[in-house]
Design a protein around this motif. Structure first.
Motif, PDB file in Angstrom:
ATOM      1  N   UNK A  37      58.609  21.356 -32.860  1.00 19.19           N
ATOM      2  CA  UNK A  37      59.352  20.912 -31.574  1.00 19.19           C
ATOM      3  C   UNK A  37      59.111  19.688 -30.991  1.00 19.19           C
ATOM      4  N   UNK A  38      58.973  18.377 -31.794  1.00 24.42           N
ATOM      5  CA  UNK A  38      58.667  17.515 -31.434  1.00 24.42           C
ATOM      6  C   UNK A  38      59.817  16.853 -30.317  1.00 24.42           C
ATOM      7  N   UNK A  39      61.052  17.027 -30.603  1.00 24.06           N
ATOM      8  CA  UNK A  39      62.239  16.794 -29.892  1.00 24.06           C
ATOM      9  C   UNK A  39      62.109  17.638 -28.447  1.00 24.06           C
ATOM     10  N   UNK A  40      61.518  18.487 -28.281  1.00 24.75           N
ATOM     11  CA  UNK A  40      61.649  19.453 -27.039  1.00 24.75           C
ATOM     12  C   UNK A  40      60.382  19.360 -26.259  1.00 24.75           C
ATOM     13  N   UNK A  41      59.371  18.476 -26.529  1.00 23.05           N
ATOM     14  CA  UNK A  41      58.237  18.425 -25.796  1.00 23.05           C
ATOM     15  C   UNK A  41      58.202  17.887 -24.204  1.00 23.05           C
ATOM     16  N   UNK A  42      59.684  17.355 -24.133  1.00 23.11           N
ATOM     17  CA  UNK A  42      59.719  16.821 -22.706  1.00 23.11           C
ATOM     18  C   UNK A  42      59.583  17.923 -21.735  1.00 23.11           C
ATOM     19  N   UNK A  43      58.709  17.629 -20.550  1.00 22.44           N
ATOM     20  CA  UNK A  43      58.945  18.788 -19.547  1.00 22.44           C
ATOM     21  C   UNK A  43      60.261  19.262 -18.883  1.00 22.44           C
ATOM     22  N   UNK A  44      60.538  20.518 -18.761  1.00 19.43           N
ATOM     23  CA  UNK A  44      61.870  21.154 -18.362  1.00 19.43           C
ATOM     24  C   UNK A  44      61.954  20.761 -16.967  1.00 19.43           C
ATOM     25  N   UNK A  45      63.304  20.312 -16.696  1.00 19.13           N
ATOM     26  CA  UNK A  45      63.545  19.679 -15.196  1.00 19.13           C
ATOM     27  C   UNK A  45      64.911  19.771 -14.838  1.00 19.13           C
ATOM     28  N   UNK A  46      65.229  19.326 -13.854  1.00 17.27           N
ATOM     29  CA  UNK A  46      66.483  19.376 -13.168  1.00 17.27           C
ATOM     30  C   UNK A  46      66.827  20.724 -12.382  1.00 17.27           C
ATOM     31  N   UNK A  47      68.006  20.566 -11.765  1.00 17.56           N
ATOM     32  CA  UNK A  47      68.439  21.794 -10.893  1.00 17.56           C
ATOM     33  C   UNK A  47      68.374  23.021 -11.642  1.00 17.56           C
ATOM     34  N   UNK A  48      67.792  23.790 -11.076  1.00 19.45           N
ATOM     35  CA  UNK A  48      67.829  25.175 -11.329  1.00 19.45           C
ATOM     36  C   UNK A  48      66.723  25.418 -12.532  1.00 19.45           C
ATOM     37  N   UNK A  49      65.933  24.152 -13.104  1.00 19.95           N
ATOM     38  CA  UNK A  49      65.185  24.290 -13.845  1.00 19.95           C
ATOM     39  C   UNK A  49      63.599  24.184 -13.603  1.00 19.95           C
ATOM     40  N   UNK A  50      63.586  24.087 -12.270  1.00 17.87           N
ATOM     41  CA  UNK A  50      62.092  23.860 -11.761  1.00 17.87           C
ATOM     42  C   UNK A  50      61.307  25.337 -11.691  1.00 17.87           C
ATOM     43  N   UNK A  51      60.256  25.308 -12.460  1.00 17.98           N
ATOM     44  CA  UNK A  51      59.557  26.419 -12.299  1.00 17.98           C
ATOM     45  C   UNK A  51      58.253  26.353 -12.760  1.00 17.98           C
ATOM     46  N   UNK A  52      57.568  27.109 -13.685  1.00 15.53           N
ATOM     47  CA  UNK A  52      56.332  27.181 -13.977  1.00 15.53           C
ATOM     48  C   UNK A  52      55.906  25.600 -14.551  1.00 15.53           C
ATOM     49  N   UNK A  53      56.915  24.714 -14.824  1.00 17.80           N
ATOM     50  CA  UNK A  53      56.548  23.522 -15.426  1.00 17.80           C
ATOM     51  C   UNK A  53      55.885  23.337 -16.779  1.00 17.80           C
ATOM     52  N   UNK A  54      56.228  24.416 -17.586  1.00 20.11           N
ATOM     53  CA  UNK A  54      55.562  24.488 -18.658  1.00 20.11           C
ATOM     54  C   UNK A  54      56.393  23.747 -19.725  1.00 20.11           C
ATOM     55  N   UNK A  55      55.657  23.132 -20.955  1.00 19.43           N
ATOM     56  CA  UNK A  55      56.699  22.303 -21.708  1.00 19.43           C
ATOM     57  C   UNK A  55      57.178  23.362 -22.676  1.00 19.43           C
ATOM     58  N   UNK A  56      58.278  22.968 -23.471  1.00 23.11           N
ATOM     59  CA  UNK A  56      58.991  23.806 -24.490  1.00 23.11           C
ATOM     60  C   UNK A  56      57.924  24.556 -25.212  1.00 23.11           C
ATOM     61  N   UNK A  57      57.052  23.658 -25.816  1.00 18.78           N
ATOM     62  CA  UNK A  57      56.138  23.985 -26.928  1.00 18.78           C
ATOM     63  C   UNK A  57      55.366  25.224 -26.602  1.00 18.78           C
TER      64      UNK A  57
END
Length: 400
Positions: free
Chosen positions: A146-166
């Motif tokens: 999942x190296x390509x998905x390691x960015x923090x999830x963010x954006x409208x409707x995606x703010x939440x626990x702030x955990x990474x995809x991994x």
């Protein structure tokens, strides 16, 4: 319109092994031959094998940098599809090798075995066990996936626990592992109940290295059709048949073949499938005497039996494929000479057969009969009326 082939493309594989001081070059060559057989079973064609002598596999890239460069150049020149390593790779080795080989698939021995198991699993139990082993294998290797998905999830409707995809994936996999373990427990309970319902019949289990002819022997002994072919792990699910020799009924079971360097979590997962081995009264250890390294195979099987807590059971050693025995490898003994040295070394008789040619099967039946009869009489001492005659040669011991 052009013609499109629907045939499945055979992937071209390159194998890589390391010779450490505690093994010979010949042994590693045999491991790589076995890895090539694994690759063939999975549907790949081996185009070249690479070996390097090292004190231990390189912690970063498994082989040294010079050898790695040689392999990379060969893989690019020959347009190979997969590179398969003969030992389990660590997450960091996988990551580093991924950078070197770019778009080429990288597998290790464990990955290869899991792939074959996933392809061969038939019953709910085997499928669940394989899936569990796959997730346990995947868990520590998530970073590379999942190296390509390691960015923090963010954006409208995606703010939440702030955990990474991994972290999300790790949690999903841990939940799956726990659900699969629960499912296996339920299946185990059902199977234990089935075994209980079979009553106190004497139980005989076939064990041995993979591809030694256990299923062929099972077919011959029980006159039933159990899947058998010249590939590794043809049998994953335990098959149980009720048999009668003369007037004595007993249960005969066929089990998954053992193999060297079997991933530990796979052994753990398959312990429930191998419950038939733990609960058997008699084990028939089938050995392929035509294989040049059959003595190594015997050691592997005995070590696996020890791990399963089944090493001290009553055992009949059966040397199969005598029709193909050549006395090669470590020994140049004739079959007769080998028979006498085995008897002298192990102080126990062994039976020499060919399941394919149906040679000496009656001697094996007689041995099973005598041992099963002794166990049956110890359980039911007043059942002597059933045994008012000695074993009579079974004329009908061949499958038509």
């Amino acid at each position: 319109m052009g013609n499109y082939s629907t045939a499945k493309k055979i992937e071209r594989a390159v194998l890589v092994g390391v010779v450490t001081p505690d093994e010979t070059e010949e042994q590693e060559r045999e491991y790589l031959d076995e890895l090539a057989f694994l690759a063939e079973t999975a549907g790949a064609q081996t185009i070249k094998s690479f070996m390097q002598k090292l004190q231990r596999p390189d912690t970063k890239t498994f082989v040294g940098s010079g050898k790695l460069q040689e392999i990379v150049e060969y893989v690019q020149a020959e347009e190979a599809d997969i590179v398969i390593f003969d030992d389990e790779l660590s997450p960091s080795q996988l990551r580093n090798l991924g950078r070197e080989f770019k778009d080429v698939k990288i597998l290790d021995r464990s990955n290869m075995i899991l792939d074959i198991f996933a392809n061969r699993a038939q019953t709910a139990q085997a499928k669940t066990q394989v899936e569990l082993a796959q997730y346990q294998y995947l868990l520590p290797r998530l970073t590379r996936m999942w190296t390509h998905l390691e960015r923090q999830r963010g954006g409208i409707g995606m703010r939440g626990p702030g955990e990474s995809q991994i972290e999300t994936d790790r949690r999903i996999i841990l939940d799956k592992i726990s659900l699969l373990k629960e499912k296996l427990e339920k299946i185990d309970k059902q199977n234990a109940q089935q075994r209980k319902n079979r009553g106190e019949l004497v139980r005989v289990a076939l064990v041995g290295y993979t591809n030694v002819g256990k299923s062929t022997l099972m077919n011959l002994m029980s006159k039933s059709e159990v899947f058998a072919e010249n590939k590794l792990f043809a049998t994953l699910d335990t098959t149980v048949r009720k048999m009668v020799i003369q007037n004595l009924p007993f249960l005969l079971s066929d089990t998954v073949g053992f193999i060297r360097k079997l991933p530990h979590h796979l052994v753990e997962c398959f312990k429930s499938t191998l419950a038939e081995v733990r609960e058997a009264d008699i084990l028939i250890h089938v050995v392929d005497i035509s294989h040049p390294n059959f003595e190594d195979h015997i050691i592997t099987v005995n070590e696996t039996l020890k791990e399963l807590g089944a090493r001290d059971k009553d055992m009949i050693t059966v040397f199969n494929k005598i029709d193909a025995y050549k006395g090669e490898g470590d020994t140049t003994l004739s079959l007769e000479e080998f028979k006498s040295t085995w008897m002298a070394k192990h102080n126990s008789p062994a039976i020499f057969i060919s399941a394919q040619e149906r040679t000496n099967i009656d001697s094996l039946r007689k041995e099973i009969y005598e041992r099963a009869k002794a166990i049956h009489l110890s359980r039911y001492p007043y059942d002597g009326l059933l045994y008012n005659m000695d074993y009579v040669e079974d004329q009908d011991n061949e499958v038509e």
